[in-house]
Design an enzyme around this catalytic site. Structure first.
Site, PDB file in Angstrom:
ATOM      1  NE  ARG A 121      41.775 -19.241  16.063  1.00 50.05           N
ATOM      2  CZ  ARG A 121      42.797 -19.364  15.415  1.00 50.05           C
ATOM      3  NH1 ARG A 121      43.491 -20.488  15.945  1.00 50.05           N
ATOM      4  NH2 ARG A 121      43.625 -18.517  14.923  1.00 50.05           N
ATOM      5  CE  LYS A 143      21.794 -15.559  27.153  1.00 50.54           C
ATOM      6  NZ  LYS A 143      20.784 -14.710  27.388  1.00 50.54           N
ATOM      7  CD  GLU A 185      18.433 -12.071  37.730  1.00 49.95           C
ATOM      8  OE1 GLU A 185      17.763 -12.825  37.166  1.00 49.95           O
ATOM      9  OE2 GLU A 185      19.173 -11.524  36.999  1.00 49.95           O
ATOM     10  CE  LYS A 227      20.923 -19.191  33.257  1.00 49.58           C
ATOM     11  NZ  LYS A 227      21.787 -18.027  33.349  1.00 49.58           N
ATOM     12  CD  GLU A 237      18.115 -15.265  24.727  1.00 47.74           C
ATOM     13  OE1 GLU A 237      18.893 -15.376  25.738  1.00 47.74           O
ATOM     14  OE2 GLU A 237      17.463 -14.237  24.522  1.00 47.74           O
ATOM     15  NE  ARG A 241      20.398 -18.874  28.104  1.00 53.85           N
ATOM     16  CZ  ARG A 241      21.727 -19.127  28.406  1.00 53.85           C
ATOM     17  NH1 ARG A 241      22.238 -19.993  27.707  1.00 53.85           N
ATOM     18  NH2 ARG A 241      22.356 -18.674  29.613  1.00 53.85           N
ATOM     19  CG  ASN A 245      16.696 -12.428  28.288  1.00 51.98           C
ATOM     20  OD1 ASN A 245      17.691 -12.780  29.066  1.00 51.98           O
ATOM     21  ND2 ASN A 245      16.525 -13.066  26.890  1.00 51.98           N
ATOM     22  CG  HIS A 248      16.855  -9.368  32.115  1.00 58.86           C
ATOM     23  ND1 HIS A 248      15.980  -9.975  33.076  1.00 58.86           N
ATOM     24  CD2 HIS A 248      18.147  -9.823  32.564  1.00 58.86           C
ATOM     25  CE1 HIS A 248      16.683 -10.819  34.173  1.00 58.86           C
ATOM     26  NE2 HIS A 248      17.989 -10.549  33.885  1.00 58.86           N
ATOM     27  CG  HIS A 252      19.956  -5.225  30.409  1.00 55.21           C
ATOM     28  ND1 HIS A 252      19.914  -6.605  29.521  1.00 55.21           N
ATOM     29  CD2 HIS A 252      20.365  -6.123  31.576  1.00 55.21           C
ATOM     30  CE1 HIS A 252      20.446  -7.664  29.937  1.00 55.21           C
ATOM     31  NE2 HIS A 252      20.740  -7.416  31.227  1.00 55.21           N
ATOM     32  CG  HIS A 265      21.968  -7.316  36.574  1.00 53.18           C
ATOM     33  ND1 HIS A 265      21.602  -6.875  35.225  1.00 53.18           N
ATOM     34  CD2 HIS A 265      21.327  -8.531  36.686  1.00 53.18           C
ATOM     35  CE1 HIS A 265      21.038  -7.910  34.842  1.00 53.18           C
ATOM     36  NE2 HIS A 265      20.780  -8.810  35.518  1.00 53.18           N
TER      37      HIS A 265
HETATM   38  P1  NAD Z   1      29.062  -8.394  41.124  1.00 58.92           P
HETATM   39  O1  NAD Z   1      29.889  -9.340  40.519  1.00 58.92           O
HETATM   40  O2  NAD Z   1      29.652  -6.724  40.874  1.00 58.92           O
HETATM   41  O3  NAD Z   1      29.051  -8.546  42.563  1.00 58.92           O
HETATM   42  C1  NAD Z   1      28.411  -7.679  43.712  1.00 58.92           C
HETATM   43  C2  NAD Z   1      29.592  -7.091  44.426  1.00 58.92           C
HETATM   44  O4  NAD Z   1      29.496  -7.852  45.581  1.00 58.92           O
HETATM   45  C3  NAD Z   1      30.902  -6.620  44.050  1.00 58.92           C
HETATM   46  O5  NAD Z   1      31.335  -5.561  44.558  1.00 58.92           O
HETATM   47  C4  NAD Z   1      31.752  -8.075  44.508  1.00 58.92           C
HETATM   48  O6  NAD Z   1      33.101  -7.541  44.690  1.00 58.92           O
HETATM   49  C5  NAD Z   1      31.024  -8.190  45.884  1.00 58.92           C
HETATM   50  N1  NAD Z   1      31.104  -9.802  46.382  1.00 58.92           N
HETATM   51  C6  NAD Z   1      30.735 -10.703  45.591  1.00 58.92           C
HETATM   52  N2  NAD Z   1      30.979 -11.684  46.271  1.00 58.92           N
HETATM   53  C7  NAD Z   1      31.034 -11.604  47.432  1.00 58.92           C
HETATM   54  C8  NAD Z   1      31.093 -12.129  48.865  1.00 58.92           C
HETATM   55  N3  NAD Z   1      30.913 -13.514  48.896  1.00 58.92           N
HETATM   56  N4  NAD Z   1      31.447 -11.312  49.681  1.00 58.92           N
HETATM   57  C9  NAD Z   1      31.540 -10.118  49.645  1.00 58.92           C
HETATM   58  N5  NAD Z   1      31.528  -9.223  48.732  1.00 58.92           N
HETATM   59  C10 NAD Z   1      31.200 -10.138  47.558  1.00 58.92           C
HETATM   60  O7  NAD Z   1      27.571  -8.632  40.811  1.00 58.92           O
HETATM   61  P2  NAD Z   1      26.458  -9.639  40.592  1.00 58.92           P
HETATM   62  O8  NAD Z   1      25.292  -9.178  41.160  1.00 58.92           O
HETATM   63  O9  NAD Z   1      26.922 -10.948  41.177  1.00 58.92           O
HETATM   64  O10 NAD Z   1      26.470  -9.949  39.086  1.00 58.92           O
HETATM   65  C11 NAD Z   1      26.012  -8.740  38.264  1.00 58.92           C
HETATM   66  C12 NAD Z   1      26.494  -9.205  36.772  1.00 58.92           C
HETATM   67  O11 NAD Z   1      26.161 -10.449  36.433  1.00 58.92           O
HETATM   68  C13 NAD Z   1      25.908  -8.072  35.825  1.00 58.92           C
HETATM   69  O12 NAD Z   1      27.097  -7.753  34.919  1.00 58.92           O
HETATM   70  C14 NAD Z   1      24.967  -8.864  35.122  1.00 58.92           C
HETATM   71  O13 NAD Z   1      24.995  -8.537  33.623  1.00 58.92           O
HETATM   72  C15 NAD Z   1      25.732 -10.262  35.065  1.00 58.92           C
HETATM   73  N6  NAD Z   1      24.563 -11.209  34.819  1.00 58.92           N
HETATM   74  C16 NAD Z   1      24.980 -12.245  33.857  1.00 58.92           C
HETATM   75  C17 NAD Z   1      24.236 -13.303  33.595  1.00 58.92           C
HETATM   76  C18 NAD Z   1      24.524 -14.519  32.640  1.00 58.92           C
HETATM   77  O14 NAD Z   1      23.695 -15.322  32.246  1.00 58.92           O
HETATM   78  N7  NAD Z   1      25.792 -14.351  32.249  1.00 58.92           N
HETATM   79  C19 NAD Z   1      22.872 -13.341  34.407  1.00 58.92           C
HETATM   80  C20 NAD Z   1      22.647 -12.462  35.271  1.00 58.92           C
HETATM   81  C21 NAD Z   1      23.406 -11.382  35.469  1.00 58.92           C
HETATM   82  N1  GLY Z   2      20.437 -14.514  32.415  1.00 56.73           N
HETATM   83  C1  GLY Z   2      19.683 -14.920  31.073  1.00 56.73           C
HETATM   84  C2  GLY Z   2      20.340 -16.241  30.811  1.00 56.73           C
HETATM   85  O1  GLY Z   2      21.067 -16.977  30.980  1.00 56.73           O
HETATM   86  O2  GLY Z   2      20.033 -16.393  29.563  1.00 56.73           O
END
Ligand code: NAD
Ligand code: GLY
Length: 364
Positions: A121, A143, A185, A227, A237, A241, A245, A248, A252, A265
């Site tokens: 939990r 998130k 971003e 942020k 949100e 907040r 987006n 997005h 998305h 992304h």
């Molecule tokens: P990711 O986590 O897939 O990383 C991108 C690639 O880079 C992967 O292949 C990873 O293995 C590699 N990698 C990571 N760090 C590295 C490093 N230092 N050196 C070499 N390779 C490295 O992608 P991302 O772009 O970081 O994240 C995308 C995700 O984040 C999506 O799923 C998206 O929905 C999510 N997201 C979430 C929020 C939130 O607020 N929670 C906000 C924006 C995006």
């Molecule tokens: N990336 C969108 C949020 O964190 O609200």
């Protein structure tokens, strides 16, 4: 080192930004009075480079870490991978005071955060983001979640990390396409909140593309600050907040219809932000000059600016947009800009206007 505070009362935490912070993971976690048992969740790419220093740092600080390595890429954000993580945590006998470390990009952060939000939990977790996108955005704000076939991030929670450690050195190994995706971003913050940041990005983009440490530190810290300010005012949100987006809704949907993985992304939301800017020029009086500056900056950053879709792909895109979490009573809501640095959220956009825009791109 730069420090940014996320002002969330009892759930407040600090974002630390600097070089070599990975080696300080153990002592930083020790300050949180957690443990001793913990698990690092990382992916195959990041694990190869950074799991050992993270693991050793925790060990030296007296923790008992276990290492969980998941496949790299968006497909790891699935309930199947969540289940496998639970099994590993149970085998390592994690307790309520135990904690997780999310070592990786946004995928690992969202996945590990969701596991932390739900295991027993809810247990604490620490974000150690290693992509630019994760450092400026996904590691901050709580998130967390995974994807369903029906859409992105449809299962999730709000679960704030206890600490975010952005080690800028880790960006040195990030592939250029991933780095550019993170810039999508970064540019977003300029559009939604800070016209001075946007102007600075226009000026300093070449330095940023070269990953010059000084500018990188300044920009990552400013994005985290924005942020933190937004999340500090609207954690779950209910209003403000939503501005995060921007771009997005279409972004998305592009990810969903093209099968996660075709577009990164950041690439998908680059296309989405340009579409949102063009809609803004029509619907919320964004000056044409601002719309052009936005398109130019994404183009100069090496990001895609439009997508060509046939009629059946456009129909799928609309269906995917309707599944978006921002849909209210069946109507798709958009964040639109009045000018660079100022946006409004909850804007109804007639489907016909979006359709026209997509048809124009498909011809162009
Ligand atoms: P990711 O986590 O897939 O990383 C991108 C690639 O880079 C992967 O292949 C990873 O293995 C590699 N990698 C990571 N760090 C590295 C490093 N230092 N050196 C070499 N390779 C490295 O992608 P991302 O772009 O970081 O994240 C995308 C995700 O984040 C999506 O799923 C998206 O929905 C999510 N997201 C979430 C929020 C939130 O607020 N929670 C906000 C924006 C995006
Ligand atoms: N990336 C969108 C949020 O964190 O609200």
């Amino acid at each position: 080192m730069r420090t940014v505070n996320v002002p969330l009362g009892q759930r407040r935490y600090t974002i630390k930004i600097g070089d070599g912070l990975l080696n300080r993971l153990g002592p930083e976690c020790a300050r949180l009075k957690l443990g001793p048992r913990c698990a690092i969740i990382t992916d195959t790419n990041v694990g190869r480079q950074y799991a050992q220093p993270a693991y050793n740092s925790l060990l030296r600080a007296g923790f008992e870490p276990s290492l969980i390595v998941v496949p790299a890429g968006e497909t790891a954000k699935s309930l199947k991978v969540v289940q496998s993580c639970y099994d590993r945590l149970a085998a390592h006998r994690l307790e309520r005071k135990s904690f997780l470390v999310a070592l990786g990009g946004g995928v690992v952060g969202d996945l590990a955060g969701f596991v932390a939000a739900t295991y027993l939990r809810g247990i604490p977790f620490v974000q150690v983001p290693t992509t630019l996108l994760a450092q400026v955005d996904s590691s901050v704000g709580g998130k967390v979640g995974v994807n369903l076939k029906a859409g992105k991030n449809l299962v999730g929670a709000f679960h704030q990390p206890r600490l975010v450690l952005c080690d800028l050195n880790t960006l040195g190994t990030l592939p250029m396409s991933e780095y550019r995706a993170g810039l999508a971003e970064v540019i977003k913050y300029g559009i939604i909140y800070d016209s001075t940041l946007f102007t600075r990005l226009e000026r300093d983009l070449p330095k940023l593309l070269r990953r010059e440490p000084k500018i990188l530190t300044t920009i990552v810290a400013r994005c985290c600050q924005i942020k933190a300010e937004v999340v500090g005012q609207d954690e779950t949100e209910n209003g403000l907040r939503a501005i995060l987006n921007f771009g997005h809704t279409i972004g998305h949907a592009i990810e969903a219809i093209s099968g996660y993985g075709k577009y990164l992304h950041g690439e998908a939301i680059s296309i989405g932000q340009i579409a949102a800017a063009r809609l803004s020029a029509i619907l919320t009086r964004l000056p044409l000059n601002d719309a052009t500056r936005i398109t130019d900056l994404f183009r100069r950053a090496g990001l895609p600016i439009q997508v060509k879709l046939n009629a059946s792909q456009r129909a799928k895109l609309f269906a995917a947009m309707k599944l978006d979490k921002k849909v209210s009573r069946g109507e798709i809501r958009f964040v639109l800009a009045n000018r660079i640095g100022k946006v409004v959220w909850g804007q109804k956009v007639p489907t016909s206007v979006i359709e026209k825009l997509l048809i124009a791109d498909s011809r162009g």
